[in-house]
Design a protein around this motif. Sequence first.
Motif, PDB file in Angstrom:
ATOM      1  N   PRO A 140       0.832  -1.206   0.000  1.00  0.00           N
ATOM      2  CA  PRO A 140       0.000   0.000   0.000  1.00  0.00           C
ATOM      3  C   PRO A 140       0.865   1.254   0.000  1.00  0.00           C
ATOM      4  CG  PRO A 140      -0.604  -1.480   1.819  1.00  0.00           C
ATOM      5  CD  PRO A 140       0.602  -2.065   1.168  1.00  0.00           C
ATOM      6  N   GLU A 141       0.381   2.282  -0.696  1.00  0.00           N
ATOM      7  CA  GLU A 141       1.155   3.510  -0.869  1.00  0.00           C
ATOM      8  C   GLU A 141       0.609   4.643  -0.007  1.00  0.00           C
ATOM      9  OE1 GLU A 141       1.317   5.363  -4.874  1.00  0.00           O
ATOM     10  OE2 GLU A 141       2.794   3.787  -5.209  1.00  0.00           O
ATOM     11  N   GLY A 162       4.944   6.138  -1.313  1.00  0.00           N
ATOM     12  CA  GLY A 162       5.556   4.813  -1.199  1.00  0.00           C
ATOM     13  C   GLY A 162       5.096   4.180   0.093  1.00  0.00           C
ATOM     14  N   PRO A 163       5.574   2.962   0.380  1.00  0.00           N
ATOM     15  CA  PRO A 163       5.130   2.276   1.592  1.00  0.00           C
ATOM     16  C   PRO A 163       5.519   3.017   2.878  1.00  0.00           C
ATOM     17  CG  PRO A 163       6.535   0.838   0.247  1.00  0.00           C
ATOM     18  CD  PRO A 163       6.452   2.135  -0.465  1.00  0.00           C
ATOM     19  N   ASN A 164       4.633   2.952   3.841  1.00  0.00           N
ATOM     20  CA  ASN A 164       4.886   3.516   5.163  1.00  0.00           C
ATOM     21  C   ASN A 164       5.991   2.694   5.839  1.00  0.00           C
ATOM     22  OD1 ASN A 164       4.104   3.034   8.228  1.00  0.00           O
ATOM     23  ND2 ASN A 164       3.511   5.117   7.678  1.00  0.00           N
ATOM     24  N   LEU A 205       9.038   4.990   2.768  1.00  0.00           N
ATOM     25  CA  LEU A 205      10.045   4.581   1.792  1.00  0.00           C
ATOM     26  C   LEU A 205       9.504   5.042   0.447  1.00  0.00           C
ATOM     27  CD1 LEU A 205      10.805   0.965   3.063  1.00  0.00           C
ATOM     28  CD2 LEU A 205      12.352   2.947   3.148  1.00  0.00           C
ATOM     29  N   ALA A 206      10.021   6.128  -0.063  1.00  0.00           N
ATOM     30  CA  ALA A 206       9.418   6.713  -1.263  1.00  0.00           C
ATOM     31  C   ALA A 206       9.905   6.029  -2.534  1.00  0.00           C
ATOM     32  CB  ALA A 206       9.707   8.201  -1.313  1.00  0.00           C
ATOM     33  N   THR A 207       8.943   5.741  -3.410  1.00  0.00           N
ATOM     34  CA  THR A 207       9.261   5.205  -4.739  1.00  0.00           C
ATOM     35  C   THR A 207       8.814   6.181  -5.828  1.00  0.00           C
ATOM     36  OG1 THR A 207       7.143   4.047  -4.789  1.00  0.00           O
ATOM     37  CG2 THR A 207       9.045   2.780  -4.017  1.00  0.00           C
TER      38      THR A 207
END
Length: 263
Positions: A140-141, A162-164, A205-207
């Motif tokens: 999940p983003e 991105g994901p927590n 964690l940013a994508t």
Amino acid sequence: MSILRRPTSLFRPRRGPNQSLLTENRALIEDIDRRKLLRGAVSLGALSMLTGCDIAEQSQVQSALRSVSSFNDWVQAKIFDPNKLAPTYSVDQVVKPPRFNAYYEIENVKPVDLASWKLELSGLITDKRPWGLDQISALPEQEVIIKHICVEGWDYIGQWSGPNLRQFLTQIGADLSAKYVAFHGQDDYMESIDMASALHPQTILATKYAGEPITDPFGAPLRLRTAVKLGFKNPKWIRAIEVTNTYQEGFWEKQGFNWFSGL
Ligand SMILES: Nc1nc2c(c(=O)[nH]1)N[C@H]1C(S)=C(S)[C@@H](COP(=O)(O)O)O[C@H]1N2
Ligand SMILES: [Mo]
């Protein structure tokens, strides 16, 4: 005359040993000032009062300033409120593209090979199996529109998703009572943050940036974005995450900035 208000003009000239003492300890002094531990002017007199030592002695001043800085880390960790949310901004304030910074020039960025990239996990983690990008992208983003503040004196509003990190650390069975989470970049950059900040609701964690995969200069494929730390505490091009109780000094701490560096 306040040295810290106008550092560029005042730190430029080297006027004998005392002036260079101020210049060489500039990062530590500025950091202490930024934290409002000192108000207004820092003179050589104030520096000697602060450090309680003969300012002719460079190593003494340095170790006294370092101990103020680590005391400062300790105070900041104590007063950090893990539930207090940092300010967020609106989509129309987002700067595109983001503003680049690294300890080297943008031309020297070495793009990560996405096909072979894996996120490695080490330290106090139950499930250390590496993660592929497809697995991370399936999580999940969360989106945060937050201000990035660099110690070099500039800032911009960015939109990251991105994901927590808390969810991710929980999922891999990280020891959430450990002291530090360290992030290792492919460029040998390492910075660690305290567990409370890692578990903060606005740490991800940013994508993606502005809804698109992060581009090479800004840390593709994965970087840290936290609303509760200065820019340098947001490693780019993450290749490994380590959960540990061992303190490690990162790139900017070696330049004299204090480790906690919260906002
Ligand atoms: N791997 C890596 N991460 C890094 C750095 C770096 O040199 N290498 N520089 C830091 C600093 S000082 C800042 S201000 C931000 C800049 O991020 P941006 O280029 O996305 O604005 O990245 C941080 N993360
Ligand atoms: Mo920075």
